[in-house]
Design an enzyme around this catalytic site. Structure first.
Site, PDB file in Angstrom:
ATOM      1  CD  GLN A  47       9.664   3.715   4.365  1.00 14.30           C
ATOM      2  OE1 GLN A  47      10.643   4.442   4.229  1.00 14.30           O
ATOM      3  NE2 GLN A  47       8.792   3.877   5.349  1.00 14.30           N
ATOM      4  N   GLY A  48       8.132   0.379   1.449  1.00 10.58           N
ATOM      5  CA  GLY A  48       6.777   0.198   0.961  1.00 10.58           C
ATOM      6  C   GLY A  48       5.795   0.200   2.097  1.00 10.58           C
ATOM      7  N   GLY A  49       4.545  -0.072   1.800  1.00  9.47           N
ATOM      8  CA  GLY A  49       3.486  -0.009   2.796  1.00  9.47           C
ATOM      9  C   GLY A  49       3.630  -1.022   3.909  1.00  9.47           C
ATOM     10  CG  PHE A  50       2.691  -4.713   3.860  1.00 11.27           C
ATOM     11  CD1 PHE A  50       1.797  -4.748   4.911  1.00 11.27           C
ATOM     12  CD2 PHE A  50       2.203  -4.797   2.567  1.00 11.27           C
ATOM     13  CE1 PHE A  50       0.437  -4.884   4.695  1.00 11.27           C
ATOM     14  CE2 PHE A  50       0.845  -4.941   2.351  1.00 11.27           C
ATOM     15  CZ  PHE A  50      -0.040  -4.980   3.405  1.00 11.27           C
ATOM     16  N   GLY A  51       6.655  -2.170   5.046  1.00  6.65           N
ATOM     17  CA  GLY A  51       7.943  -2.124   5.716  1.00  6.65           C
ATOM     18  C   GLY A  51       9.054  -1.607   4.828  1.00  6.65           C
ATOM     19  CG  ASP A  53       2.011  -5.937  -6.653  1.00  8.38           C
ATOM     20  OD1 ASP A  53       1.429  -5.215  -7.485  1.00  8.38           O
ATOM     21  OD2 ASP A  53       2.722  -5.479  -5.746  1.00  8.38           O
ATOM     22  CE  LYS A  89       9.444  -8.056   1.644  1.00 10.49           C
ATOM     23  NZ  LYS A  89       8.260  -8.758   1.090  1.00 10.49           N
TER      24      LYS A  89
END
Length: 826
Positions: A514-518, A631, A534
């Site tokens: 999980q990350g900040g955009f989903g 990134d 994703k």
């Protein structure tokens, strides 16, 4: 002359040579025989540098270390051409080389009075000595007659009263030991400096000696452990520069190469490979007089860039503009009429000369040391001297003055000395009245510009707010319809019910990350094919832009080291990307896990490094668009079933076209520790931003430690600091993850090479970093690597307070790591 070795008393024990068959009159050394030092470090014998038995030389080399390095040659100008020859001692104590006809090809020197009982032996320091057996006196030693190499305890020297000097003379070529065109000496100036000659012309100089270093070599900064020791006796006219070995290294030497370079090499006693510790000249600016008289060479630039110092103009504009700088510069305004030794205080301040101070300078050549006591006395002394063109005051030297034109001036990016150059008063800041006028004018202009800028910003915000309201009303539906109607080649459009079935309705048991955009889920299609899904968060304000960017971009990119996008899904608020599934997940799950890290030994890690580099090469150079990832980190490197790496997550990537090579953003996204300094502070990103991230990633792969949690030593140094310290002290070999350390020489050499490449990639200035094509070449070849500059640790990720401070200072630019789209990993 034995007194010249005493500055390094710690090494005197190396002269011990008991239990060793020496060369005597009755026991000569012949071809195919060798003589070893007692500890086996050095060997004396006959050799042929070009593998031809028709030309043989007597020399000394490091024993058992490859490639072989010859440190001394006897008969440089008269090789042995016969099948037999002997190195022996004559009845009067001279070491002589005889051919098959008893013709003397080389002799150690003039006949001396001895007890007729002499022997020659090779000491543990590599010094070949002839000793009188009765008195124990050294009659001759090779350290007093060097060729092209200095070993620990050996020295360069001058002795003015006796008209003697000890110098290095290069080989003619790599396969010809005869004297070449380069000569290195210690000059008798006060303070002395090292000087390399090319024939009769100066080629490179070190700058004057300052306490423990040469001021013209910026690499010899305060952090550099100098292996040289200088002793100068001004009264008796002697000076000695002794090489005292590199600290923490078993074997080292200094060599004047056939192309005029002064190199220091070292090894830890390993039998394979040499590491270049120092090289000079390193850049074109280091060559003597590159920019001519009063021309200043900017060493911080990758190519030589000359400019005239303030108050001077090119002597020939046409030649200067064409890149021919050798004629240098001339004064634009002549100095005021010379007042001789009169006090400068009796003259008008508007008519007397002044000084322009330049920082970070290599002191020009032809300096003189004066007896002036402090900086102000130094300045006044130069001002009263009609011929004085500049002065410099250093606490380590005193007052230096120049009474001739200033030649061989170099400016470093840091380090060096302050030089004050004499100029006419009109070339300096001007009168007080002019200063007031200029200051007032500038202040008024700045005020007007600020008022106009504020007004324009106000108008722009009004317009943007109006447009934004309209855009918000139509954007939610239009971007979906436009995207759905596009022909995105090579991608499938998945229905929502297909995705839900594949992921068991986004079951938490299928969640991969999980990350900040989903969130990323594992799924399986009806045909049994596994996928990674994703699912972008509907609450993410930035998600739409990153989703569109990644979808359009990655659909056009195909490479074995890039993750493959299979398709997408849009329904209602849902925005979904479908990838190929990577069975081994991401690199960080192996690298930073105490058990799983053992599954990726050094050969596998080296393969991963090379694979990531190939993927970057495609993005930066080989794809039809130039792409900057922005990134790059361990969690964005996926591993297939064979642990081959694939770069993933292109949500932050940007495309360049044509000759464009950098861009700027007013919002900085990424992960602290991996972002380059110029991207963090100015928002400027380019290929070199990815190179910085790749360098950090390389060091993580080598060490098995994450940059955000790494610390070593009592000072809690971060990964970059420890990598630099490791490379400086051991060549980087001890940075390798202890749990997978391999003693095989090939692995050790590859690790050391990768550490050096990683440090080159994380250099502070983007221009100093290599491009990805150069990185791939360095990883796959055995070419000599440039020496990296010490990284500037502006982001100390091991210090939470430091991170907090920097994040708060730039809170409008940073996102928390939890809100950065680079966190998802299938």
């Amino acid at each position: 002359m034995g007194i010249f070795y005493f500055p390094c008393l710690l090494f005197l024990t190396m002269f011990s040579s008991y239990g060793f068959a020496d060369i005597t009159t009755s026991n000569p050394l012949s071809i195919r025989q060798t003589l070893s030092s007692p500890d086996g470090s050095f060997e004396l014998g006959f050799f042929s540098p070009n593998s031809s038995q028709n030309r043989q030389y007597v020399g000394i080399w490091f024993k058992g270390v490859t490639p072989r390095v010859y440190v001394w040659v006897a008969n440089r100008e008269n090789p042995v051409t016969s099948s037999t020859a002997n190195l022996t001692i004559s009845s009067n104590g001279s070491l002589i080389l005889l051919d098959d006809k008893q013709k003397t090809l080389w002799s150690s020197g003039e006949e001396v009075l001895t007890s007729n009982e002499c022997r020659a032996q090779l000491s543990n320091s590599g010094n070949l000595v002839v000793i009188d057996n009765v008195t124990g006196t050294y009659l001759w030693q090779s350290f007093e007659h060097p060729t092209d190499t200095m070993l620990p305890l050996s020295s360069l020297m001058y002795d003015i009263p006796n008209n003697t000097r000890r110098v290095l003379t290069s080989w003619k070529s790599n396969t010809d030991p005869s004297p070449g065109e380069f000569l290195a000496e210690l000059t008798p100036e006060v303070p002395p400096q090292g000087l390399v000659w090319k024939g009769s012309s100066p080629y490179w100089r070190s700058g004057p000696w300052v306490e423990t270093r040469f001021s013209g070599i910026p690499e010899m900064d305060k952090t550099y452990v100098n292996p040289l020791k200088m002793v100068q006796d001004v009264v008796n006219g002697t000076g000695v520069l002794t090489f005292c070995a590199l600290r923490n290294f078993d074997v080292s030497y200094i060599k004047l190469t056939s192309d005029g370079s002064v190199d220091i090499h070292r090894t830890n006693g390993d039998t394979t490979g040499w590491i270049k510790h120092f090289e000079g000249p390193l850049r074109s600016c280091d060559l003597y007089g590159t920019c001519g008289p009063y021309g200043l060479c900017m060493r911080s630039m990758s190519t030589p860039t000359c400019k005239c110092v303030r108050g001077f103009v090119p002597k020939s504009e046409d030649e200067w503009n064409s890149g021919n700088w050798t004629r240098g510069c001339v004064r634009r305004t002549e100095l005021s009429p010379c007042q001789g030794n009169s006090s400068s205080t009796t003259q008008s301040k508007d008519t007397t000369d002044g000084f322009y101070r330049v920082a970070n300078m290599k002191p020009p050549d032809a300096y003189e040391l004066t007896s002036f006591g402090d900086a102000e006395q130094c300045r006044q002394g130069c001002l009263r001297n009609c011929s004085c063109s500049a002065f410099a005051y250093s606490n380590g030297i005193g007052c230096l003055v120049w009474n001739q034109e200033l030649l061989d001036m170099v400016q470093f990016s840091e380090g060096g000395e302050f030089i004050s150059i004499r100029l006419a008063r009109s070339e300096l800041a001007g009168s007080k009245r002019i200063k007031i006028i200029v200051f007032s004018t500038i202040s008024l202009c700045v005020f007007i510009i600020l008022v106009l800028a504020t007004f324009c910003c106000w108008r722009y915000r009004l317009k943007q707010n109006g447009e934004a309201r309209v855009a918000m009303e139509i954007s939610e539906d239009s971007w979906k319809n436009n995207l759905k109607s596009q022909d995105v080649s090579g991608l499938n459009f998945f229905e929502m019910h297909t995705i839900q079935t594949a992921t068991n309705d986004f079951s938490i048991s299928n969640k991969l990350g999980q990350g900040g955009f989903g969130t990323v889920y594992k799924g399986k299609l009806k045909d049994g094919k596994e996928i990674a899904v994703k699912r972008l968060s509907s609450s993410s304000g930035e998600g739409t832009e990153e989703f569109m960017n990644e979808l359009k971009l990655i659909s056009k990119l195909q490479h074995r080291n890039l993750v493959r996008l299979l398709g997408y899904c849009i329904e209602g608020e849902e925005k979904i990307l479908v990838y190929e599934f990577m069975v081994n997940k991401s690199l960080d799950t192996f690298l930073f896990d105490m058990k799983k890290k053992l599954e990726i030994d050094w050969p596998k890690r080296f393969n991963i490094i090379q694979g990531i580099a190939r993927g970057l090469l495609y993005l930066h150079r080989d794809s039809f668009l130039r792409v900057v990832h922005r990134d790059l980190k361990a969690s964005n490197i996926l591993l297939d079933e064979k642990l081959n790496p694939k770069i993933s997550d292109f949500g932050l990537a940007r495309m360049f076209q044509g000759t464009q090579n950098q861009d700027n953003t007013n919002r900085v996204f990424g992960t602290l520790g991996y972002m380059s300094p110029e991207y963090v502070w100015t928002g400027t990103f380019s290929e070199k931003s990815d190179i910085y991230s790749f360098g950090v990633l390389m060091l993580e792969i080598i060490s098995g430690k994450e940059i955000s949690s790494f610390s070593c030593g009592e000072e809690d140094k971060n990964l970059l600091a420890c990598a630099w310290e490791s490379w400086s002290e051991t060549g980087g070999v001890d940075l390798l993850d202890y749990d997978i350390a391999d003693s095989e020489s090939d692995s050790v050499e590859a690790v050391m090479r990768c550490v050096q490449i990683g440090l080159m990639c994380v250099q502070h200035q983007a221009m100093d970093r290599p491009n990805i094509k150069q990185v791939v070449t360095m990883l796959t070849s055995t070419m000599d690597l440039p020496k990296p500059k010490q990284p500037m640790f502006v982001l100390d990720t091991s210090d939470e307070d430091s991170l907090s401070l920097k994040s708060n200072d730039h809170k409008d630019l940073f996102s928390d790591d939890e809100n950065i789209p680079a966190q998802e990993k299938p």
